[in-house]
Design an enzyme around this catalytic site. Structure first.
Site, short mmCIF file in Angstrom:
data_model
loop_
_atom_site.label_atom_id
_atom_site.label_comp_id
_atom_site.label_asym_id
_atom_site.label_seq_id
_atom_site.Cartn_x
_atom_site.Cartn_y
_atom_site.Cartn_z
N GLU A 12 -8.50 -5.98 -43.66
CA GLU A 12 -9.87 -5.95 -43.17
C GLU A 12 -10.79 -5.28 -44.19
OE1 GLU A 12 -10.35 -3.31 -39.97
OE2 GLU A 12 -11.40 -4.78 -38.79
N GLY A 78 -3.11 -2.26 -28.52
CA GLY A 78 -2.29 -2.87 -27.47
C GLY A 78 -3.07 -2.87 -26.16
N MET A 195 -3.79 4.23 -32.17
CA MET A 195 -3.29 5.47 -32.76
C MET A 195 -4.33 6.30 -33.51
SD MET A 195 0.37 3.91 -34.03
CE MET A 195 0.96 5.45 -34.71
N GLU A 196 -5.61 5.94 -33.44
CA GLU A 196 -6.60 6.66 -34.25
C GLU A 196 -7.93 6.96 -33.57
OE1 GLU A 196 -5.52 3.51 -35.20
OE2 GLU A 196 -3.90 4.06 -36.58
N ASP A 219 -1.49 -7.06 -29.04
CA ASP A 219 -0.24 -7.09 -28.26
C ASP A 219 -0.55 -6.47 -26.92
OD1 ASP A 219 0.75 -4.00 -28.32
OD2 ASP A 219 -0.26 -4.50 -30.16
N1 SAH Z 1 -0.09 -3.31 -39.55
C1 SAH Z 1 1.27 -2.93 -39.30
C2 SAH Z 1 1.48 -2.64 -37.86
C3 SAH Z 1 0.71 -1.47 -37.49
S1 SAH Z 1 0.94 -1.08 -35.88
C4 SAH Z 1 2.18 -3.99 -39.81
O1 SAH Z 1 1.71 -4.74 -40.61
O2 SAH Z 1 3.32 -4.03 -39.44
C5 SAH Z 1 0.03 0.33 -35.77
C6 SAH Z 1 -1.44 0.08 -35.79
O3 SAH Z 1 -1.81 -0.80 -34.75
C7 SAH Z 1 -2.18 1.36 -35.56
O4 SAH Z 1 -3.36 1.31 -36.33
C8 SAH Z 1 -2.50 1.34 -34.06
O5 SAH Z 1 -3.78 1.93 -33.85
C9 SAH Z 1 -2.51 -0.13 -33.70
N2 SAH Z 1 -1.77 -0.58 -32.49
C10 SAH Z 1 -1.67 -1.88 -32.15
N3 SAH Z 1 -0.93 -2.02 -31.03
C11 SAH Z 1 -0.54 -0.77 -30.65
C12 SAH Z 1 0.27 -0.27 -29.59
N4 SAH Z 1 0.85 -1.09 -28.70
N5 SAH Z 1 0.48 1.06 -29.50
C13 SAH Z 1 -0.10 1.89 -30.42
N6 SAH Z 1 -0.86 1.46 -31.46
C14 SAH Z 1 -1.09 0.15 -31.59
#
Ligand code: SAH
Length: 256
Positions: A12, A78, A195-196, A219
């Site tokens: 991004e 998520g 997570m942020e 997700d």
């Molecule tokens: N981009 C990574 C996956 C990151 S997952 C890859 O290429 O594999 C973690 C990121 O996705 C964090 O920035 C968080 O904020 C977000 N995120 C997405 N779904 C989430 C969930 N179910 N629980 C916690 N964080 C999630």
């Protein structure tokens, strides 16, 4: 106004960076801060990395070193509200750190931040509405121009919508129905988990500046949450959140 944009996705950051003019960059604390202009705004753009510590240290640098007076955090999340589908965009109207718990201390509520006297970080209504309008505008006008129909179909995205609600952040990737249910019982109006966001919101609150958090649902935080993340992010989510934020910056004064 100097605007700090933090992305939890490197893909991004490239999309924003491609549109910025007069760019220069500087590396500090293992983050690359890109400074430039977008639609007449001074922008400082950075990939924050994941988690609350990474995001809050980056937000603090944006404020202290680059003097930003507005923070925008974008990324994926998520969805825990059953009404949300993959590809929907969530604008936080309130943020909570779901892994903060010092409630064993007298008078402390669960999620309350020690010594701050509060558990959540509400976002001003007018900022939320501006972001909703911008995201709706992008979905309505540009989605099909920027993301191929077959890509949307691959992720079963049919009619993505924009919504607002509470976002809960914690240093944990949530991927269980039991955890989702527990969070939904404790946090009213909970839309999604990530997570942020609430960490950046705390920094913004402590410095007295506004903060917007925009997330694309990647997700459903359940047992199937480990989707094909890299592909989803580069081919879908990056366009959704980046497109929405660019639209917001473009029409900044007109969203009133
Ligand atoms: N981009 C990574 C996956 C990151 S997952 C890859 O290429 O594999 C973690 C990121 O996705 C964090 O920035 C968080 O904020 C977000 N995120 C997405 N779904 C989430 C969930 N179910 N629980 C916690 N964080 C999630």
């Amino acid at each position: 106004m100097k605007i700090g944009i933090l992305g939890a996705m490197e893909e991004e950051i490239h999309l924003f960076g491609d549109k910025m003019t007069g760019c220069s960059s500087e590396t500090r604390g293992q983050r690359k801060y890109i400074s430039g202009q977008l639609f007449g705004h001074d922008i400082h753009l950075v990939f924050s990395r994941w988690g609350k510590v990474a995001a809050s240290s980056t937000a603090t640098t944006l404020i202290e070193r680059y003097g930003v007076d507005y923070l925008i955090f974008t990324g994926v999340a998520g969805g825990v509200d059953p009404q949300l589908n993959i590809g929907d965009i969530v604008v936080a109207d309130n943020l909570i750190q779901h892994d903060m718990d010092v409630s064993f201390l007298p008078q402390m509520k669960e999620f309350e931040i020690p010594l701050l006297g509060r558990a959540d970080f509400p976002v001003a209504r007018k900022e939320v509405e501006k972001a909703i309008m911008a995201a709706e505008n992008w979905l309505g006008q540009d989605l099909t121009k920027q993301v191929a129909a077959e890509t949307l179909a691959q992720f079963a995205i049919t009619a993505p919508k924009v919504t607002c609600g509470t976002i809960a952040s914690g240093d944990q990737f949530v991927s269980s129905i039991a955890k989702v249910q527990q969070l939904r019982e404790k946090i009213p109006n909970l839309c999604c988990v990530e997570m942020e966001g609430a960490a950046v919101a705390q920094v913004a609150y402590e410095y007295g500046i506004p903060c917007l958090v925009l997330r694309t649902i990647s997700d459903k935080a359940d047992d199937d949450a480990i989707i094909d993340f890299p592909r989803f992010i580069s081919s879908v989510a990056a366009f959704f959140t980046c497109g929405s934020v660019l639209r917001l910056l473009e029409g900044w004064g007109s969203y009133t």
